[in-house]
Structures are given as structure tokens and as C-alpha cells.
Scaffold this motif. Structure first.
Motif, PDB file in Angstrom:
ATOM      1  N   LYS A 172       0.829  -1.209   0.000  1.00  0.00           N
ATOM      2  CA  LYS A 172       0.000   0.000   0.000  1.00  0.00           C
ATOM      3  C   LYS A 172       0.864   1.260   0.000  1.00  0.00           C
ATOM      4  CE  LYS A 172      -4.595   0.891   1.646  1.00  0.00           C
ATOM      5  NZ  LYS A 172      -5.203   0.388   0.457  1.00  0.00           N
ATOM      6  N   ALA A 173       1.911   1.207   0.829  1.00  0.00           N
ATOM      7  CA  ALA A 173       2.800   2.376   0.938  1.00  0.00           C
ATOM      8  C   ALA A 173       3.507   2.630  -0.400  1.00  0.00           C
ATOM      9  CB  ALA A 173       3.827   2.137   2.046  1.00  0.00           C
ATOM     10  N   LEU A 174       4.002   1.570  -1.015  1.00  0.00           N
ATOM     11  CA  LEU A 174       4.712   1.740  -2.293  1.00  0.00           C
ATOM     12  C   LEU A 174       3.742   2.190  -3.393  1.00  0.00           C
ATOM     13  CD1 LEU A 174       7.350   1.571  -3.886  1.00  0.00           C
ATOM     14  CD2 LEU A 174       6.964  -0.880  -4.208  1.00  0.00           C
ATOM     15  N   GLU A 175       2.535   1.640  -3.360  1.00  0.00           N
ATOM     16  CA  GLU A 175       1.520   2.029  -4.344  1.00  0.00           C
ATOM     17  C   GLU A 175       1.258   3.539  -4.264  1.00  0.00           C
ATOM     18  OE1 GLU A 175      -2.517   0.705  -3.647  1.00  0.00           O
ATOM     19  OE2 GLU A 175      -2.958   0.738  -5.795  1.00  0.00           O
ATOM     20  N   ALA A 176       1.097   4.034  -3.041  1.00  0.00           N
ATOM     21  CA  ALA A 176       0.811   5.466  -2.853  1.00  0.00           C
ATOM     22  C   ALA A 176       1.968   6.311  -3.383  1.00  0.00           C
ATOM     23  CB  ALA A 176       0.569   5.756  -1.373  1.00  0.00           C
ATOM     24  N   GLU A 177       3.174   5.844  -3.097  1.00  0.00           N
ATOM     25  CA  GLU A 177       4.356   6.573  -3.551  1.00  0.00           C
ATOM     26  C   GLU A 177       4.428   6.627  -5.084  1.00  0.00           C
ATOM     27  OE1 GLU A 177       8.773   5.649  -2.455  1.00  0.00           O
ATOM     28  OE2 GLU A 177       7.502   5.301  -0.700  1.00  0.00           O
ATOM     29  N   LEU A 178       4.115   5.498  -5.712  1.00  0.00           N
ATOM     30  CA  LEU A 178       4.188   5.425  -7.178  1.00  0.00           C
ATOM     31  C   LEU A 178       3.104   6.291  -7.821  1.00  0.00           C
ATOM     32  CD1 LEU A 178       4.947   1.610  -7.572  1.00  0.00           C
ATOM     33  CD2 LEU A 178       6.516   3.513  -7.993  1.00  0.00           C
ATOM     34  N   MET A 179       1.925   6.304  -7.197  1.00  0.00           N
ATOM     35  CA  MET A 179       0.841   7.127  -7.746  1.00  0.00           C
ATOM     36  C   MET A 179       1.202   8.607  -7.667  1.00  0.00           C
ATOM     37  SD  MET A 179      -2.715   5.546  -6.805  1.00  0.00           S
ATOM     38  CE  MET A 179      -3.260   3.931  -7.182  1.00  0.00           C
ATOM     39  N   ARG A 180       1.806   8.974  -6.540  1.00  0.00           N
ATOM     40  CA  ARG A 180       2.221  10.363  -6.367  1.00  0.00           C
ATOM     41  C   ARG A 180       3.253  10.725  -7.435  1.00  0.00           C
ATOM     42  NH1 ARG A 180       2.508  10.054  -0.934  1.00  0.00           N
ATOM     43  NH2 ARG A 180       4.718   9.563  -1.026  1.00  0.00           N
ATOM     44  N   ARG A 181       4.159   9.808  -7.643  1.00  0.00           N
ATOM     45  CA  ARG A 181       5.226  10.029  -8.613  1.00  0.00           C
ATOM     46  C   ARG A 181       4.668  10.261 -10.027  1.00  0.00           C
ATOM     47  NH1 ARG A 181      10.738   8.544  -9.241  1.00  0.00           N
ATOM     48  NH2 ARG A 181      11.127   7.977 -11.401  1.00  0.00           N
ATOM     49  N   VAL A 182       3.730   9.415 -10.439  1.00  0.00           N
ATOM     50  CA  VAL A 182       3.151   9.563 -11.779  1.00  0.00           C
ATOM     51  C   VAL A 182       2.401  10.894 -11.876  1.00  0.00           C
ATOM     52  CG1 VAL A 182       1.544   8.596 -13.473  1.00  0.00           C
ATOM     53  CG2 VAL A 182       3.010   7.068 -12.142  1.00  0.00           C
ATOM     54  N   SER A 183       1.633  11.220 -10.823  1.00  0.00           N
ATOM     55  CA  SER A 183       0.892  12.500 -10.828  1.00  0.00           C
ATOM     56  C   SER A 183       1.840  13.672 -11.005  1.00  0.00           C
ATOM     57  CB  SER A 183       0.157  12.708  -9.508  1.00  0.00           C
ATOM     58  OG  SER A 183      -0.882  11.813  -9.412  1.00  0.00           O
ATOM     59  N   GLN A 211       4.904  13.664 -12.253  1.00  0.00           N
ATOM     60  CA  GLN A 211       5.669  13.679 -13.499  1.00  0.00           C
ATOM     61  C   GLN A 211       4.798  13.839 -14.740  1.00  0.00           C
ATOM     62  OE1 GLN A 211       8.136  10.170 -13.423  1.00  0.00           O
ATOM     63  NE2 GLN A 211       9.621  11.131 -12.057  1.00  0.00           N
ATOM     64  N   LEU A 212       3.611  13.238 -14.719  1.00  0.00           N
ATOM     65  CA  LEU A 212       2.805  13.226 -15.947  1.00  0.00           C
ATOM     66  C   LEU A 212       1.438  13.880 -15.788  1.00  0.00           C
ATOM     67  CD1 LEU A 212       3.476   9.527 -17.034  1.00  0.00           C
ATOM     68  CD2 LEU A 212       4.634  11.553 -17.891  1.00  0.00           C
ATOM     69  N   GLY A 213       1.076  14.216 -14.566  1.00  0.00           N
ATOM     70  CA  GLY A 213      -0.238  14.820 -14.340  1.00  0.00           C
ATOM     71  C   GLY A 213      -1.215  13.808 -13.767  1.00  0.00           C
ATOM     72  N   ALA A 214      -2.244  14.335 -13.105  1.00  0.00           N
ATOM     73  CA  ALA A 214      -3.176  13.481 -12.366  1.00  0.00           C
ATOM     74  C   ALA A 214      -3.915  12.504 -13.278  1.00  0.00           C
ATOM     75  CB  ALA A 214      -4.172  14.349 -11.608  1.00  0.00           C
ATOM     76  N   LEU A 215      -4.156  12.904 -14.534  1.00  0.00           N
ATOM     77  CA  LEU A 215      -4.895  12.022 -15.449  1.00  0.00           C
ATOM     78  C   LEU A 215      -4.189  10.699 -15.682  1.00  0.00           C
ATOM     79  CD1 LEU A 215      -6.136  14.315 -18.332  1.00  0.00           C
ATOM     80  CD2 LEU A 215      -7.540  12.821 -16.906  1.00  0.00           C
ATOM     81  N   ALA A 216      -2.869  10.771 -15.666  1.00  0.00           N
ATOM     82  CA  ALA A 216      -2.082   9.572 -15.961  1.00  0.00           C
ATOM     83  C   ALA A 216      -1.960   8.653 -14.745  1.00  0.00           C
ATOM     84  CB  ALA A 216      -0.691   9.974 -16.446  1.00  0.00           C
ATOM     85  N   ARG A 217      -2.373   9.154 -13.580  1.00  0.00           N
ATOM     86  CA  ARG A 217      -2.192   8.349 -12.360  1.00  0.00           C
ATOM     87  C   ARG A 217      -2.989   7.055 -12.465  1.00  0.00           C
ATOM     88  NH1 ARG A 217      -3.972  11.573  -7.701  1.00  0.00           N
ATOM     89  NH2 ARG A 217      -6.017  10.824  -8.328  1.00  0.00           N
ATOM     90  N   PRO A 218      -2.351   5.911 -12.263  1.00  0.00           N
ATOM     91  CA  PRO A 218      -3.094   4.654 -12.379  1.00  0.00           C
ATOM     92  C   PRO A 218      -4.190   4.561 -11.318  1.00  0.00           C
ATOM     93  CG  PRO A 218      -0.718   4.260 -12.223  1.00  0.00           C
ATOM     94  CD  PRO A 218      -0.941   5.701 -11.909  1.00  0.00           C
ATOM     95  N   ALA A 219      -5.269   3.885 -11.671  1.00  0.00           N
ATOM     96  CA  ALA A 219      -6.332   3.654 -10.699  1.00  0.00           C
ATOM     97  C   ALA A 219      -5.808   2.756  -9.584  1.00  0.00           C
ATOM     98  CB  ALA A 219      -7.518   3.002 -11.390  1.00  0.00           C
ATOM     99  N   GLN A 220      -4.934   1.842  -9.957  1.00  0.00           N
ATOM    100  CA  GLN A 220      -4.344   0.923  -8.974  1.00  0.00           C
ATOM    101  C   GLN A 220      -2.940   0.533  -9.435  1.00  0.00           C
ATOM    102  OE1 GLN A 220      -7.148  -2.367  -8.980  1.00  0.00           O
ATOM    103  NE2 GLN A 220      -7.563  -1.977  -6.809  1.00  0.00           N
ATOM    104  N   VAL A 221      -2.070   0.274  -8.447  1.00  0.00           N
ATOM    105  CA  VAL A 221      -0.800  -0.383  -8.761  1.00  0.00           C
ATOM    106  C   VAL A 221      -0.797  -1.687  -7.974  1.00  0.00           C
ATOM    107  CG1 VAL A 221       1.712  -0.217  -8.785  1.00  0.00           C
ATOM    108  CG2 VAL A 221       0.338   1.871  -8.933  1.00  0.00           C
ATOM    109  N   ARG A 222      -0.721  -2.797  -8.669  1.00  0.00           N
ATOM    110  CA  ARG A 222      -0.702  -4.097  -7.986  1.00  0.00           C
ATOM    111  C   ARG A 222       0.697  -4.677  -8.123  1.00  0.00           C
ATOM    112  NH1 ARG A 222      -6.309  -5.398  -7.489  1.00  0.00           N
ATOM    113  NH2 ARG A 222      -5.590  -7.010  -6.078  1.00  0.00           N
ATOM    114  N   PHE A 223       1.109  -5.442  -7.098  1.00  0.00           N
ATOM    115  CA  PHE A 223       2.468  -5.990  -7.115  1.00  0.00           C
ATOM    116  C   PHE A 223       2.445  -7.489  -7.382  1.00  0.00           C
ATOM    117  CE2 PHE A 223       2.589  -2.037  -4.825  1.00  0.00           C
ATOM    118  CZ  PHE A 223       3.589  -1.394  -5.521  1.00  0.00           C
ATOM    119  N   VAL A 224       3.267  -7.892  -8.327  1.00  0.00           N
ATOM    120  CA  VAL A 224       3.303  -9.300  -8.747  1.00  0.00           C
ATOM    121  C   VAL A 224       4.757  -9.781  -8.809  1.00  0.00           C
ATOM    122  CG1 VAL A 224       1.154  -9.252 -10.081  1.00  0.00           C
ATOM    123  CG2 VAL A 224       3.278  -8.540 -11.170  1.00  0.00           C
ATOM    124  N   ALA A 225       4.913 -11.088  -8.789  1.00  0.00           N
ATOM    125  CA  ALA A 225       6.266 -11.652  -8.844  1.00  0.00           C
ATOM    126  C   ALA A 225       6.762 -11.761 -10.284  1.00  0.00           C
ATOM    127  CB  ALA A 225       6.275 -13.033  -8.187  1.00  0.00           C
TER     128      ALA A 225
END
Ligand code: ATP
Ligand code: MG
Length: 642
Positions: free
Chosen positions: A570-581, A583-597
Motif C-alpha cells: 500500500k505504501a509503495l503504491e501510494a508513492e508510485l501514484m504520487r510520482r506519476v501524478s 511527473q505526468l499529471g493526475a490524469l495519468a495516475r493509475p487507478a491501482q498499482v498491484r504488485f506481482v512476482a
């Protein structure tokens, strides 16, 4: 054929290739041997079909092997290294000639003649290269299918190519896990309506084989009989097909790309001089597989056409000759064989990126001049990491199975120019690369405008002739998508900057439309993968009732524990969403970031965004015949609740 005046710059060199293709390619044609010189350099009487070197006769195998016997008989031609079987063997040009001649005699004895197809389903062993060259020698059309493809994928290719003979082996091996090929092949032949008249099997003693009487032959037995049977090169028309190779199938049903003979030989020989800058007698190490176009062009044909030595490698990038983990195996081979040019794929470098960076410094790489990478977008962090780690320039190459050699690259053999990270470089000579508006088809000539990367005909030598036995598919698929004109679409997005450097922004079907704004998935992926905690990521657009589409990201964290740790995720997801917002603007922010192996990829290491998107939208993922690891897709399927 008029000679080209010494070019003063790449700009002049390029301009000449476009303004006077006949003079330009007529001069390049001198890089190979002709039995009969071409009568007509370029025939464009039936667009979009382009015929090169009409009336000329030549042979790829003669140019790759026989031609060098006078001067290079004792030079190494092919070095086969397998960390799967722990073997290492060098073949000189004289020995290569002997092996190929014997393999050609075997095919002839089995009734294979000019124009017949021979399907090759083999691991990365020297005999696979001998088989390809043997086909070229007698004018048979080889159709190499990636070893280890499932029976269904293999069956569809057998059915399409209708081979008279299939050449295979007892087994392949991956990470020292043996994959028996024979049962896969038997099942594929059972599934296919077309049946080959003979199957030739190489036995490395990895897996038992049951031979079908009257159809199956052990290669060793046939070779023993034909050791001394002469098999001269058959002189082929320059425009006769040399091979059929199916595309990766990243976006759907693979297409059988048909390549010619003379144009291909000239294009490759010229590329070794102008793009790869690999000289006769030097060693080239291309880590791809003969199942892919990079393998056809830069493991097999181009190094040998040049009189260089090709290093053929079977195994993972992270395993030693003793079968134990060794993340420096490739660098140790470069040191040992003094390779000057290496060629790999971003996906392989991302695998190595998870290893200790000290491994890049462990070996003496002073022989190495350049590392080329192709197959997928090369993100800046990965490009920088490997270039700085190895201490050599990295050149990104943009091309397709269809083109056979680079469309966009730096052309440092003609004029050394600085690379720009994130860009494969300039339009390669012979290619009229354009950025077109996807709807109006209008050319976007201002710098940094985003459009479809297209190629205006006539296409250069080496470019695909057609789709195998399907001219209509060739025209309809590639030349009919831009309104109002007949141009070749690459189906990739790109931009060109003010200095003519291109940037590839992903595939045209990898675009997300969020509330009326079009966003490339690659831009969002680059933003996320630029975070130190992320090893790799895939972004897809998923249908959304309010916004049209939203971005969904699936990331592989560097710290694998995060996959099973909801709080850290959850913490990393929030960080990544902030980063995209940011760098690219809020529109580009993913609805979700899921972590997979792991992420679903094709066998050639390309992300299957199409399949991820389908499961996110609860649709059937469609043709998955080229998928590498189905469980990666199943995990995502479970995550999104299908
Ligand atoms: P299919 O056409 O069957 O869907 P595919 O396009 O994956 O399969 P290939 O011919 O192996 O089959 O891949 C070519 C594609 O790979 C290009 O069109 C482009 O999307 C991508 N590609 C290759 N090299 C680069 C590069 N250097 N930078 C960005 N993208 C690249
Ligand atoms: Mg493609």
C-alpha cells in the motif's frame, strides 16, 4: 552500377539512399558475391511490393561460408557455447563448410529441392545453424520455430508453412531443466492437417525418443551416409524467398514474414559495415535465439556474410558452464573470445539488473566496442545502468521481424554521432520513416509531434516481401491502415525531435484514453520504473464507465517480499501514484498499482499487455500461443477477480 561518392556526413549518405536508391544499393550490392549480376536494381512496378536486384543470382550460404574458404578456412566461424549442457565447441570456416554441406546432402537425399519448406524446431545448438545454412545452400525455404513452443503453436506453423521435412532434436534445456521436444513435435504433427514426409532428429542424449518408422530418422545415421556427398550451392534468383519467419504474436495471430535472398544478403552485409561496425575476423556475440529475427540476422547470416566469428549461446544469462548460477557468464565469454560487438535485448538486461552490479566489472571487456539492444523500448535507467556498468556505449535498435534489420538506429559506421537516451536514433538509410497523424494520415513535420511511425515505399532491401502465401494479408494488414495513402504502418507510436532523433512510445494499441485524453502506456511505465523500488512494470488501459478508460499498473518490486505484504504494498503504491501524478499529471495516475512476482511475456521477452488488458476487462485473453509463463497471467486474473 554507379559508385557512391565518398559521403561527407550521415545526412548526405541518408539523402543519397532516398534520392537515388538504385545507385546507392547498386554500390552496396558489391559487398556480396553474385553468380550473375543484377540486371535491374529496383523494381517498383507493383506497389507496395518491392523487388531488389532483379535478374541477379546468388546464394546466401555461398556468401556466408564458401566465399571465405580461400582466405579464412582456419579462422573460427562459429563458437557454440551451452551452459545447459556444459559444452563449448569451435568450428572453423572449413569445418562449417563440411557440416553444412553434409546437412544439405541429407536434405537432398530426403527429396528436398528448391522452393520446398523445411521447418526447424531446435534448441540453440550448432546443428540448428548448419540446418539453416543447408536450406539456403539448396534453395529450400527454412521456417524456424522457436524451440519449446507448445504443440498448438507449432502445429499452426506446420499447417501454414507445409514443410516437406522437419528438423528437430530430442530436447531443449532451460536453467538445466530438460524440455523433451519430440513429444511436443509428435503431438503438433498429429494436430496438423499437413504431414511432413520426413523428420530428422538430433540426439544429445537429453531425453529418450520414440522414432516413428518410415518418417523419423536419426541425424547421425543420415550424416554418416552423406559425409562425403557433394552438395553444391544452387544459384537462386535474388528475389526467390530464403525463409519464412513468424512474428512474435504480441498483438495477435503471428504473421509469416517472407524474406528474399539477394536483398537480404546485401542489407545485412551493409548493416554490418554501417550500423554494427563489425569487421571481418572479429567476434560478434548476439544473445538472441534462432527462433527470432535478431537470431536469423545477427547470430547466423550477418556475422558469417562478413567473415566474422559468431558466438552461439544456449542458456540463461545467469548460469555458468558448470550449471551453477553465474550472473557474469556473458561478460566472461566476451573476455574469453574477445568479442567486439554484443547484441542483446532490454528484457535480458532487466534480468541482469537484479544481480550484483560488481559482476559487470569482473571481466576484462576491453575488446568490446558497443552493445546493441533491440526488441523492446529501452528505458533510460536500464540503458544507463548497463552502459555505465560495462563502460561501453549502448545503442538502441528499433526494428521488426518484418524489416529484418534496423529501421531506426545510430549509424556510427558512417558518421559517429552522440546517442540520446530513450531514442534508438535516426532513420536508417533506405528507410523513409515518417510520423503520421493516425486519423488524417497527414505527415507531422513539426518536431515532437506524436503520431504513427510509418515507412513510405519503396522499402529497402531485406524488408519482407510479403506474408507467406498471402499477398492480400500483406497489403491489408500493413499498407492499408493510414487513410488516403499506401504506406507501411509499424503500428508503433513515435515522435521525432528537431535533430531527427526518433522516440518510440509504444504500440498503437497500447494507448489509454482517460476522459478524452490519450496517454501512452510507455510514458506511465517509464515513470513507475524510474522508482528505485521497482524492477519492472506493465501498464494497461481498462474500461471504466465514467472515464472511458483508466490505467492499471502491475509492477514487480525489487524487494519480492512486498508482493505478500499488504501494508508495504500500500505504501509503495501510494508513492508510485504520487510520482506519476507529479511527473505526468493526475490524469495519468493509475487507478491501482498491484504488485506481482512475474509479468506475462512472449517467449521473446515482450510484455503481453493485450492479454493483461483482456483479463482486467474480464475478457478472453485470446491467442496465447506465444506466452512464456501462463501462471503470471493467471495470478493477475485471480487478482482482478475473474
Ligand atoms: P506481432 O507483430 O505478431 O504482434 P511483435 O510485434 O512483438 O509481434 P516483433 O517483430 O518481434 O513482433 O517485434 C517488433 C516490435 O517490437 C516493434 O514493432 C516494437 O513495438 C517493438 N520494438 C522492437 N525494438 C524496439 C525498440 N528498440 N524500441 C521500442 N520498441 C521496439
Ligand atoms: Mg509486430
Amino acid at each position: 552500377m554507379s559508385a557512391i561518392p565518398n559521403p561527407v556526413s550521415y545526412t548526405d549518405f541518408y539523402r543519397q539512399s532516398i534520392e537515388d536508391p538504385e545507385a546507392f544499393w547498386g554500390a552496396q550490392a558489391k559487398l556480396i558475391d553474385w553468380h550473375t549480376p543484377p540486371q535491374q536494381i529496383l523494381d517498383v512496378s507493383k506497389p507496395p511490393f518491392t523487388r531488389w536486384f532483379v535478374g541477379g543470382t546468388t546464394n546466401l550460404c555461398h556468401n556466408a561460408v564458401d566465399r571465405h574458404l580461400a582466405t579464412r578456412a582456419e579462422q573460427a566461424a562459429l563458437i557454440a557455447v551451452s551452459t545447459e549442457t556444459g559444452s563449448e565447441k569451435t568450428y572453423t570456416y572449413a569445418q562449417l563448410h563440411q557440416q553444412v554441406q553434409c546437412a544439405a546432402a541429407v536434405l537432398t537425399a530426403l527429396g528436398v529441392t528448391r522452393g520446398d519448406r523445411v521447418l526447424i524446431y531446435m534448441p540453440m545448438m550448432a546443428q540448428a545453424v548448419f540446418a539453416m545454412l543447408a536450406c539456403a545452400r539448396i534453395g529450400a525455404i527454412h521456417c524456424v520455430v522457436f524451440g519449446g513452443f507448445a504443440s498448438v503453436s507449432l502445429a499452426s506453423r506446420i499447417e501454414d508453412a507445409q514443410p516437406k521435412v522437419i528438423i528437430s532434436a530430442d530436447a531443449g534445456s532451460r536453467g538445466t531443466r530438460v524440455i523433451p521436444y519430440k513429444p511436443l513435435l509428435d503431438e503438433a504433427i498429429r494436430l496438423s492437417a499437413h504431414k511432413p514426409s520426413a523428420v530428422v532428429l538430433h540426439d544429445r542424449g537429453l531425453a529418450p525418443m520414440e522414432l516413428v518408422a518410415g518418417r523419423d530418422h536419426l541425424a547421425s545415421a543420415l550424416e554418416a551416409r552423406h559425409r562425403d556427398t557433394p552438395a553444391p550451392c544452387v544459384w537462386l534468383e535474388a528475389t526467390e524467398p530464403s525463409y519464412v519467419l513468424y512474428t512474435s504474436g504480441t498483438t495477435g495471430k503471428p504473421k509469416g514474414v517472407q524474406r528474399d535472398t539477394g536483398g537480404y544478403a546485401v542489407a545485412l552485409a551493409a548493416s554490418m559495415k554501417h550500423i554494427y561496425d563489425c569487421r571481418p575476423g572479429e567476434t560478434m556475440f548476439t544473445t538472441s535465439d534462432i527462433g527470432w529475427v535478431v537470431g536469423h540476422s545477427y547470430i547466423v547470416y550477418a556475422p558469417l556474410l562478413t567473415g566474422a566469428t559468431t558466438l552461439v549461446y544456449e542458456g540463461l544469462p545467469t548460469q555458468g558452464l558448470d550449471g551453477k548460477p553465474n550472473g557474469a557468464i556473458w561478460w566472461s565469454l566476451i573476455e574469453k573470445y574477445k568479442a567486439t560487438i554484443a547484441f542483446s535485448a532490454p528484457t535480458a538486461i532487466r534480468v541482469l539488473k537484479k544481480q550484483d552490479p560488481a559482476l559487470l566489472k569482473k571481466h576484462d571487456l576491453s575488446s568490446l566496442r558497443t552493445l546493441f539492444l533491440a526488441g523492446e523500448p529501452l528505458d533510460e535507467p536500464t540503458g544507463r545502468w548497463i552502459s555505465e556498468g560495462l563502460g561501453v556505449p549502448v545503442i538502441d535498435n528499433y526494428w521488426q521481424t518484418e524489416t529484418g534489420w534496423p529501421i531506426i538506429s545510430m549509424v556510427n559506421g558512417v558518421e559517429r554521432k552522440p546517442s540520446k537516451f530513450g531514442s534508438p536514433g535516426l532513420s536508417v538509410y533506405g528507410y523513409k520513416v515518417k510520423i503520421l497523424h493516425e486519423i488524417t494520415g497527414e505527415e507531422l513535420t513539426e518536431p515532437n509531434q506524436k503520431g504513427v511511425v510509418a515507412i513510405e515505399g519503396p522499402t529497402p532491401p531485406g524488408f519482407m516481401q510479403t506474408v507467406w502465401h498471402d499477398d492480400a494479408r500483406f497489403v491489408n494488414t500493413y499498407w492499408s491502415s493510414i487513410p488516403g495513402q499506401q504506406v507501411y504502418s509499424t503500428f508503433d507510436w513515435g515522435i521525432r525531435d528537431a535533430e531527427g532523433y526518433f522516440y518510440i512510445l509504444g504500440r498503437t494499441d497500447d494507448v489509454i484514453n482517460v476522459a478524452g485524453h490519450r496517454l501512452g502506456t510507455r510514458e506511465i511505465e517509464e515513470s513507475i520504473s524510474g522508482h528505485a523500488g521497482v524492477a519492472e512494470v506493465a501498464v494497461v488501459g481498462v474500461a471504466d464507465s465514467v472515464k472511458g478508460q483508466v490505467a492499471m499498473a502491475f509492477a514487480i518490486p525489487k524487494d519480492s517480499a512486498i508482493v505478500n505484504d499488504p501494508e508495504a504494498a500500500k505504501a509503495l503504491e501510494a508513492e508510485l501514484m504520487r510520482r506519476v501524478s507529479e511527473q505526468l499529471g493526475a490524469l495519468a495516475r493509475p487507478a491501482q498499482v498491484r504488485f506481482v512476482a512475474a509479468l506475462p511475456k512472449t517467449r521473446s521477452g515482450k510484455l503481453l499487455r493485450r492479454a493483461i488488458q483482456a483479463v482486467c476487462e474480464h475478457r478472453d485473453p485470446g491467442d496465447l500461443t506465444t506466452i512464456e509463463d501462463p501462471t503470471a497471467l493467471q495470478t493477475i486474473q485471480q487478482m482482478v477477480g475473474t
